[in-house]
Design a protein around this motif. Sequence first.
Motif, PDB file in Angstrom:
ATOM      1  N   ASP A  60      19.632 -47.820 -83.276  1.00  0.00           N
ATOM      2  CA  ASP A  60      19.812 -45.970 -82.373  1.00  0.00           C
ATOM      3  C   ASP A  60      19.872 -45.805 -81.482  1.00  0.00           C
ATOM      4  O   ASP A  60      19.378 -44.829 -80.912  1.00  0.00           O
ATOM      5  CB  ASP A  60      17.634 -45.571 -82.521  1.00  0.00           C
ATOM      6  N   LEU A  61      20.782 -46.522 -81.221  1.00  0.00           N
ATOM      7  CA  LEU A  61      21.430 -46.143 -79.710  1.00  0.00           C
ATOM      8  C   LEU A  61      23.494 -45.697 -79.594  1.00  0.00           C
ATOM      9  O   LEU A  61      23.716 -46.831 -80.647  1.00  0.00           O
ATOM     10  CB  LEU A  61      21.238 -47.407 -78.453  1.00  0.00           C
ATOM     11  N   GLU A  62      23.231 -45.109 -78.831  1.00  0.00           N
ATOM     12  CA  GLU A  62      24.781 -44.773 -79.114  1.00  0.00           C
ATOM     13  C   GLU A  62      25.700 -46.352 -78.633  1.00  0.00           C
ATOM     14  O   GLU A  62      26.947 -46.180 -78.802  1.00  0.00           O
ATOM     15  CB  GLU A  62      25.136 -43.904 -77.898  1.00  0.00           C
ATOM     16  N   ASN A  63      24.983 -46.824 -77.859  1.00  0.00           N
ATOM     17  CA  ASN A  63      25.540 -48.070 -77.529  1.00  0.00           C
ATOM     18  C   ASN A  63      26.314 -49.114 -78.143  1.00  0.00           C
ATOM     19  O   ASN A  63      27.290 -49.566 -78.241  1.00  0.00           O
ATOM     20  CB  ASN A  63      25.005 -49.010 -76.828  1.00  0.00           C
ATOM     21  N   SER A  64      25.385 -49.185 -78.720  1.00  0.00           N
ATOM     22  CA  SER A  64      25.877 -50.295 -80.568  1.00  0.00           C
ATOM     23  C   SER A  64      26.626 -49.689 -80.730  1.00  0.00           C
ATOM     24  O   SER A  64      27.709 -50.685 -81.139  1.00  0.00           O
ATOM     25  CB  SER A  64      24.292 -50.380 -81.111  1.00  0.00           C
ATOM     26  N   GLU A  65      27.108 -48.606 -80.742  1.00  0.00           N
ATOM     27  CA  GLU A  65      28.241 -47.713 -81.788  1.00  0.00           C
ATOM     28  C   GLU A  65      29.383 -47.422 -81.016  1.00  0.00           C
ATOM     29  O   GLU A  65      31.036 -48.290 -81.423  1.00  0.00           O
ATOM     30  CB  GLU A  65      28.138 -46.828 -81.922  1.00  0.00           C
ATOM     31  N   MET A  66      29.562 -47.888 -80.200  1.00  0.00           N
ATOM     32  CA  MET A  66      30.801 -48.441 -78.519  1.00  0.00           C
ATOM     33  C   MET A  66      30.830 -49.686 -79.332  1.00  0.00           C
ATOM     34  O   MET A  66      31.523 -50.000 -78.802  1.00  0.00           O
ATOM     35  CB  MET A  66      30.618 -47.852 -77.368  1.00  0.00           C
ATOM     36  N   VAL A  67      29.764 -50.574 -78.757  1.00  0.00           N
ATOM     37  CA  VAL A  67      29.640 -52.169 -78.868  1.00  0.00           C
ATOM     38  C   VAL A  67      30.828 -52.814 -79.758  1.00  0.00           C
ATOM     39  O   VAL A  67      31.717 -53.890 -80.510  1.00  0.00           O
ATOM     40  CB  VAL A  67      28.261 -53.006 -78.717  1.00  0.00           C
ATOM     41  N   SER A  68      30.129 -51.749 -81.385  1.00  0.00           N
ATOM     42  CA  SER A  68      31.176 -52.071 -82.390  1.00  0.00           C
ATOM     43  C   SER A  68      32.494 -51.458 -82.316  1.00  0.00           C
ATOM     44  O   SER A  68      33.449 -52.104 -83.295  1.00  0.00           O
ATOM     45  CB  SER A  68      30.213 -51.314 -83.905  1.00  0.00           C
ATOM     46  N   VAL A  75      26.579 -54.484 -72.525  1.00  0.00           N
ATOM     47  CA  VAL A  75      26.263 -55.620 -72.490  1.00  0.00           C
ATOM     48  C   VAL A  75      26.812 -55.580 -71.333  1.00  0.00           C
ATOM     49  O   VAL A  75      25.977 -56.919 -70.394  1.00  0.00           O
ATOM     50  CB  VAL A  75      27.049 -56.634 -73.147  1.00  0.00           C
ATOM     51  N   GLN A  76      27.838 -55.467 -70.124  1.00  0.00           N
ATOM     52  CA  GLN A  76      28.302 -55.945 -68.878  1.00  0.00           C
ATOM     53  C   GLN A  76      27.003 -56.001 -68.054  1.00  0.00           C
ATOM     54  O   GLN A  76      26.719 -56.403 -67.209  1.00  0.00           O
ATOM     55  CB  GLN A  76      29.497 -56.088 -68.610  1.00  0.00           C
ATOM     56  N   TYR A  77      26.496 -54.346 -68.398  1.00  0.00           N
ATOM     57  CA  TYR A  77      25.618 -54.589 -67.731  1.00  0.00           C
ATOM     58  C   TYR A  77      24.472 -54.663 -66.958  1.00  0.00           C
ATOM     59  O   TYR A  77      23.937 -54.976 -66.904  1.00  0.00           O
ATOM     60  CB  TYR A  77      26.144 -52.315 -67.582  1.00  0.00           C
ATOM     61  N   TYR A  78      24.177 -54.657 -68.591  1.00  0.00           N
ATOM     62  CA  TYR A  78      22.822 -55.309 -68.558  1.00  0.00           C
ATOM     63  C   TYR A  78      22.932 -56.480 -68.141  1.00  0.00           C
ATOM     64  O   TYR A  78      22.158 -57.548 -67.227  1.00  0.00           O
ATOM     65  CB  TYR A  78      22.661 -55.895 -70.167  1.00  0.00           C
ATOM     66  N   ASN A  79      24.231 -58.393 -68.363  1.00  0.00           N
ATOM     67  CA  ASN A  79      24.152 -59.348 -68.042  1.00  0.00           C
ATOM     68  C   ASN A  79      24.379 -58.736 -66.467  1.00  0.00           C
ATOM     69  O   ASN A  79      23.205 -59.836 -65.687  1.00  0.00           O
ATOM     70  CB  ASN A  79      25.385 -59.798 -68.316  1.00  0.00           C
ATOM     71  N   GLU A  80      24.670 -58.230 -66.036  1.00  0.00           N
ATOM     72  CA  GLU A  80      25.187 -58.224 -64.342  1.00  0.00           C
ATOM     73  C   GLU A  80      23.703 -57.901 -63.651  1.00  0.00           C
ATOM     74  O   GLU A  80      22.900 -58.256 -63.064  1.00  0.00           O
ATOM     75  CB  GLU A  80      26.384 -56.950 -64.108  1.00  0.00           C
ATOM     76  N   LEU A  81      22.662 -56.756 -64.714  1.00  0.00           N
ATOM     77  CA  LEU A  81      20.994 -56.493 -63.935  1.00  0.00           C
ATOM     78  C   LEU A  81      20.730 -57.331 -64.256  1.00  0.00           C
ATOM     79  O   LEU A  81      20.100 -57.754 -62.987  1.00  0.00           O
ATOM     80  CB  LEU A  81      21.015 -55.025 -64.403  1.00  0.00           C
ATOM     81  N   THR A  82      20.225 -57.912 -65.051  1.00  0.00           N
ATOM     82  CA  THR A  82      19.531 -59.281 -64.997  1.00  0.00           C
ATOM     83  C   THR A  82      19.920 -60.537 -63.765  1.00  0.00           C
ATOM     84  O   THR A  82      19.081 -61.600 -64.035  1.00  0.00           O
ATOM     85  CB  THR A  82      19.492 -59.922 -66.859  1.00  0.00           C
ATOM     86  N   GLU A  83      21.288 -60.702 -63.892  1.00  0.00           N
ATOM     87  CA  GLU A  83      21.638 -61.894 -63.062  1.00  0.00           C
ATOM     88  C   GLU A  83      20.913 -60.980 -61.625  1.00  0.00           C
ATOM     89  O   GLU A  83      21.014 -62.324 -61.487  1.00  0.00           O
ATOM     90  CB  GLU A  83      23.557 -61.578 -62.993  1.00  0.00           C
ATOM     91  N   LYS A  84      21.333 -60.017 -61.347  1.00  0.00           N
ATOM     92  CA  LYS A  84      20.340 -59.645 -59.714  1.00  0.00           C
ATOM     93  C   LYS A  84      19.380 -59.516 -60.106  1.00  0.00           C
ATOM     94  O   LYS A  84      18.620 -60.756 -59.049  1.00  0.00           O
ATOM     95  CB  LYS A  84      21.018 -57.978 -59.695  1.00  0.00           C
ATOM     96  N   GLU A  85      18.534 -59.553 -61.245  1.00  0.00           N
ATOM     97  CA  GLU A  85      17.107 -59.809 -60.916  1.00  0.00           C
ATOM     98  C   GLU A  85      16.578 -61.146 -60.758  1.00  0.00           C
ATOM     99  O   GLU A  85      15.484 -61.713 -60.546  1.00  0.00           O
ATOM    100  CB  GLU A  85      16.327 -58.952 -62.197  1.00  0.00           C
ATOM    101  N   ARG A  86      17.167 -62.468 -61.721  1.00  0.00           N
ATOM    102  CA  ARG A  86      17.253 -63.620 -61.296  1.00  0.00           C
ATOM    103  C   ARG A  86      17.236 -64.454 -60.397  1.00  0.00           C
ATOM    104  O   ARG A  86      16.282 -65.204 -59.596  1.00  0.00           O
ATOM    105  CB  ARG A  86      18.003 -64.316 -62.629  1.00  0.00           C
TER     106      ARG A  86
END
Length: 94
Positions: A60-68, A75-86
């Motif tokens: 249901d997200l446009e991001n999934s279409e872009m990733v496909s 994905v990179q943004y999510y990984n960077e954000l979770t790394e900063k939170e960690r």
Amino acid sequence: MRKRWVATAVGALAGGAIAYLLKDEDNRNKVVDKAKNLQGSLSSKSDMPVQEAGKPEVSDLENSEMVSEGSQFGVQYYNELTEKEREILEKSNS
């Protein structure tokens, strides 16, 4: 000129009223608690689409279409954000 005096008077009255209401410690604590609750509800992580950005299989997200199509920005943004939170959690725990 008169508008400036009116604005100043209204500001002074508002400041005085706030100071009068917050002179009691119980009232201050109530205001602080409500502010923290409001802040917590506004920054609720479950409502953020960033949490879904690292899950390209969600349809249901446009991001999934872009990733496909090969885009890895979400994905990179999510990984960077979770790394900063960690890192923040590790610093606060040590």
